[in-house]
Design an enzyme around this catalytic site. Structure first.
Site, mmCIF file in Angstrom:
data_model
loop_
_atom_site.group_PDB
_atom_site.id
_atom_site.type_symbol
_atom_site.label_atom_id
_atom_site.label_comp_id
_atom_site.label_asym_id
_atom_site.label_seq_id
_atom_site.Cartn_x
_atom_site.Cartn_y
_atom_site.Cartn_z
ATOM 1 N N MET A 1 0.844 -1.181 0.000
ATOM 2 C CA MET A 1 0.000 0.000 0.000
ATOM 3 C C MET A 1 0.886 1.240 0.000
ATOM 4 O O MET A 1 2.011 1.214 0.440
ATOM 5 C CB MET A 1 -0.900 0.036 1.237
ATOM 6 C CG MET A 1 -1.723 -1.228 1.415
ATOM 7 S SD MET A 1 -2.799 -1.516 0.033
ATOM 8 C CE MET A 1 -3.821 -0.077 0.141
ATOM 9 N N SER B 1 -5.374 -6.211 -5.599
ATOM 10 C CA SER B 1 -4.062 -5.683 -5.974
ATOM 11 C C SER B 1 -3.599 -4.654 -4.964
ATOM 12 O O SER B 1 -4.410 -3.983 -4.315
ATOM 13 C CB SER B 1 -4.147 -5.012 -7.349
ATOM 14 O OG SER B 1 -4.831 -3.772 -7.249
ATOM 15 N N ASP B 2 -2.269 -4.531 -4.802
ATOM 16 C CA ASP B 2 -1.770 -3.342 -4.130
ATOM 17 C C ASP B 2 -2.144 -2.162 -5.025
ATOM 18 O O ASP B 2 -2.386 -2.319 -6.228
ATOM 19 C CB ASP B 2 -0.260 -3.439 -3.922
ATOM 20 C CG ASP B 2 0.209 -2.568 -2.770
ATOM 21 O OD1 ASP B 2 -0.525 -1.640 -2.394
ATOM 22 O OD2 ASP B 2 1.306 -2.815 -2.247
ATOM 23 N N CYS B 3 -2.194 -0.964 -4.438
ATOM 24 C CA CYS B 3 -2.862 0.146 -5.112
ATOM 25 C C CYS B 3 -2.191 0.527 -6.431
ATOM 26 O O CYS B 3 -1.027 0.948 -6.457
ATOM 27 C CB CYS B 3 -2.972 1.333 -4.181
ATOM 28 S SG CYS B 3 -4.201 1.023 -2.895
#
Length: 780
Positions: free
Chosen positions: A1, A299-301
């Site tokens: 993140m 997903s991560d951002c």
């Protein structure tokens, strides 16, 4: 993140702004998270199958997804999920954080009004030092109480993207503080315990209800943010199958298989040339296929946008959508899927079936949370409200967690604990001596209250305070002289130095391990000037090379406080003045500066390579000099061990249909775990722990395993641990179990787990016990 306030590309900052704006729209511009609740009284969908609580979750999810238009489906593929007004479904913000307390790091949580703050526990690396799985689960339960209360009040979501269970591979990593440390067994147990505490699943199987939905991140081999020009958005982690199996994937497997986590987050980096969020082998085949994830993959951002725009893994945005959805991604933190999925559908690069599969996974989790069961007040946990946040019990647990996090590294001649009655004045100095925000680390929220070290120490003795360094960077002209003068006039000195988020954080890895700037000078000069004992307190997440202090006779004691949370100052003082007997152990190896000068952070190898001089990583594979070892930690009392019971030999029964022909006496013989009958195959280890001192205390029993010699085997491996409280002069028996197929195995070069046959040794303190594992073929 990713968080604002850190170095980012312009495209990333635009993405974050878009997420924040979209989050505000989902929340109604700052109003409650949900103005209405799906399937509630008066809902236009109240009579439809997806609103029928008695029906199977998956059937309900499929019914809802089947009623949506393509545009509505696409709008639900992102964290700022749009509402479907015609079905009475409000918008929802998926991104909330709860790493060590409810946090406003993500847009799903908003403090204020009836919820001005929440309990802030020690940062994860500090909690890991307790080696107390019961504590980890209790912390998760408290966090989930407060999270549910805030959801009921319209100021939080129910999907919390925590914990971070990546392996703390390199001591320079800025986010190592968020993890349970370098050991896969500790990380795995932490992961499962914290997730169970957060989720508190009720019911069984795929329909089990959830209090909140946790998320284990960042899968996989993610442990580099920004080091000497290499950043996580472009990094290709080259990882052997062996290291992936016995190190990097271990905590994630435990999250899913043992913790039953509701979500897994894929990482920014590539693994062996393939972006994690576009790799079907990792997501569809491993997480969902082998481990049987009952939940969603997020997903991560902007990871999808990253592997398209930064890594250039695909030639078009639509190809990126196709790679992600077909790999097994269900939810995009960001807007990429919202922007390009419809065009990918029109171009035939994905099918509506692919989209439906992703939405079925996310909607099913929402249904398990009760988000399609109407008004929360009428549901389980609906009674939780502001009165359940920052309660006295929660604050007390935060203090107990901080006390258990303290690790005493040095205590020459029993200098600690200090006696308040013998001290007229204590000099409290250092850039972290009056810290508040620094104590809670990153991914934190707004604490119930702070107790700084200065305040905590001041409850025991009269203090004189000088910072010595105006900040942790401590460069240039600094008021070191005033601190030295204060120490000269005092009966004792407590020097609180270390790091903060300006030195180690997301997006910011360290280059070296020494204390920043002139901090070492401050410590040494204060210790030299003080006529009484000098106590060094290190407030930091990552390890620092304090060899100078370890060897300095003027420094009587060293305490690692980590980032101890809202009650950190009280815990530090309680240890220094003897109200609490420290029992914490280091969850990471503290290397000397020379180690990182010859080891590039980009080398992902765990095992040493003598041919190149590569020394290996962690206590499992590195046997060079250290400042302090993994598992090191002193107490005010003395504990001894005696082995009460453990078998001398054990038979490994083989599946007669799959067993390979073998000669049991053949040197180096191993058995694939898949060929063994593993149910109930464990080694019981009974250890009597005696407190031979005059103070009550807590002790962690650490059971290490040394396997028979073999290619790639660790020099030793922690296979079991248990925290036990023992009164002075008393003895307690601790019963531990070592799972043969999980713990006494070695991954081969192909990533296949194998049980070495022959003589194994187990080590507890100074005790050594050998056990012979033999194979026994069975026929059907």
């Amino acid at each position: 993140m990713s968080l604002m306030g850190e170095p980012r590309s312009s495209s990333y900052l635009l993405l974050h702004l878009a997420i924040v704006v979209a989050a505000a729209l989902v929340r109604g511009g700052g109003a409650a998270t949900s103005a209405a609740f799906a399937c509630g009284a008066g809902s236009p969908a109240a009579g439809l199958p997806f609103c029928q609580r008695g029906q199977p979750i998956r059937a309900r999810a499929r019914d809802l997804v089947g009623r949506l238009t393509v545009a509505e489906k696409v709008a639900l593929l992102v964290n700022t999920a749009a509402g479907v007004p015609r079905l009475g479904i409000p918008g929802y913000q998926w991104w909330s954080e709860a790493l060590h307390g409810v946090s406003n790091s993500g847009p799903g949580v908003r403090f204020g009004g009836a919820f001005p703050g929440a309990t802030s526990f020690p940062q994860v690396i500090s909690s890991a030092a307790s080696f107390n799985a019961t504590l980890w689960e209790l912390m998760g339960q408290v966090v989930s109480d407060e999270a549910r209360a805030m959801y009921n009040g319209g100021q939080a979501g129910l999907t919390f993207w925590s914990p971070n269970v990546n392996i703390y591979r390199d001591p320079r990593w800025g986010r190592g503080q968020e993890t349970p440390g370098e050991d896969p067994a500790v990380s795995a147990r932490y992961a499962a315990a914290y997730v169970r505490g957060l989720q508190q699943a009720n019911g069984g199987g795929s329909h089990a209800g959830l209090k909140v939905a946790a998320c284990c991140k960042h899968y996989t081999a993610y442990d580099l943010d920004n080091w000497k020009g290499t950043d996580r958005f472009h990094f290709n982690a080259k990882v052997s199958k062996q290291d992936l199996e016995d190190t990097y994937d271990v905590p994630f497997k435990a999250c899913v298989v043992e913790g039953k986590v509701a979500s897994v987050m894929c990482s920014y980096n590539q693994v062996n040339g393939v972006p994690s969020c576009a790799d079907p082998n990792l997501l569809r085949h491993t997480v969902r296929g082998q481990w049987r994830l009952n939940g969603y993959i997020v997903s991560d951002c902007d990871s999808v946008g990253v592997f398209y725009g930064a890594q250039h893994y695909t030639s078009t945005p639509e190809d990126a959508v196709a790679y992600a959805l077909k790999a097994g991604l269900d939810l995009d933190c960001g807007q990429f899927l919202a922007q390009y999925t419809e065009s990918a559908l029109k171009q035939g690069k994905v099918s509506e079936t692919d989209v439906d599969a992703a939405l079925t996974h996310t909607v099913a989790v929402q249904m398990r949370l009760g988000m399609f069961d109407g008004e929360p007040s009428q549901q389980l946990f609906g009674n939780l409200g502001p009165q359940h946040v920052c309660t006295e019990a929660h604050r007390n647990l935060a203090l107990e967690a901080a006390r258990q996090a303290m690790v005493m590294l040095k205590n020459d001649a029993g200098a600690l604990p200090l006696s308040p009655s013998r001290l007229r004045t204590v000099a409290v100095v250092g850039p972290n001596s009056d810290a508040t925000v620094t104590m809670i680390g990153n991914y934190a929220g707004v604490p119930c209250a702070y107790t700084s070290p200065l305040k905590g120490i001041g409850r025991y003795v009269n203090t004189v305070h000088q910072v010595g360094c105006n900040n942790v960077a401590c460069s240039g002209e600094q008021p070191i002289g005033a601190a030295v003068e204060a120490a000269h006039r005092a009966d004792a000195a407590i020097v609180v130095v270390g790091l903060d988020q300006s030195i180690e954080s997301e997006g910011r890895d360290r280059v070296g391990l020494l204390l920043p700037g002139r901090q070492q000078e401050l410590v040494s000069e204060v210790a030299k000037a003080c006529r009484g004992p000098t106590v060094l307190v290190l407030m930091c997440g990552g390890p620092v090379d304090v060899s100078f202090a370890k060897d300095d006779q003027n420094i009587a004691a060293i305490l690692w406080a980590g980032y101890p949370g809202q009650a950190g100052g009280t815990a530090i003082a309680d240890v220094i003045f003897g109200a609490h007997n420290p029992g914490g152990k280091l969850p990471v190896t503290w290397y000397p500066q020379e180690y990182v000068e010859k080891v590039p952070m980009t080398n992902m190898g765990m095992r040493a390579d003598p041919s190149t001089g590569y020394p290996g990583r962690s206590y499992r594979f590195y046997d060079g000099p250290v400042v302090y070892s993994f598992g090191h930690g002193l107490s005010y009392t003395k504990f001894t061990h005696a082995l009460a019971d453990a078998p001398a030999q054990l038979s490994v029964q083989l599946d007669g249909l799959r067993a390979e022909p073998f000669n049991a006496s053949e040197p180096g013989r191993t058995v694939p775990v898949t060929h063994a009958r593993c149910d109930g195959l464990s080694v019981p280890v009974h250890v009597d722990v005696t407190n031979a001192g005059d103070r009550d205390g807590s002790h962690t029993v650490l059971v290490y395993w040394r396997p028979p010699a073999g290619d790639g085997a660790p020099s030793k491996q922690l296979v079991a641990f248990e925290k036990v409280r023992v009164a002075a002069g008393e003895q307690v028996r601790v019963v531990l179990g070592v799972d043969v197929c999980r713990d006494l195995t070695v991954a081969d070069g192909d990533g296949i787990r194998r049980i070495p046959l022959g003589v194994h040794s187990l080590h507890v303190g100074d005790l050594t016990h050998t056990i012979s594992l033999q194979a026994e073929s069975l026929s059907r």
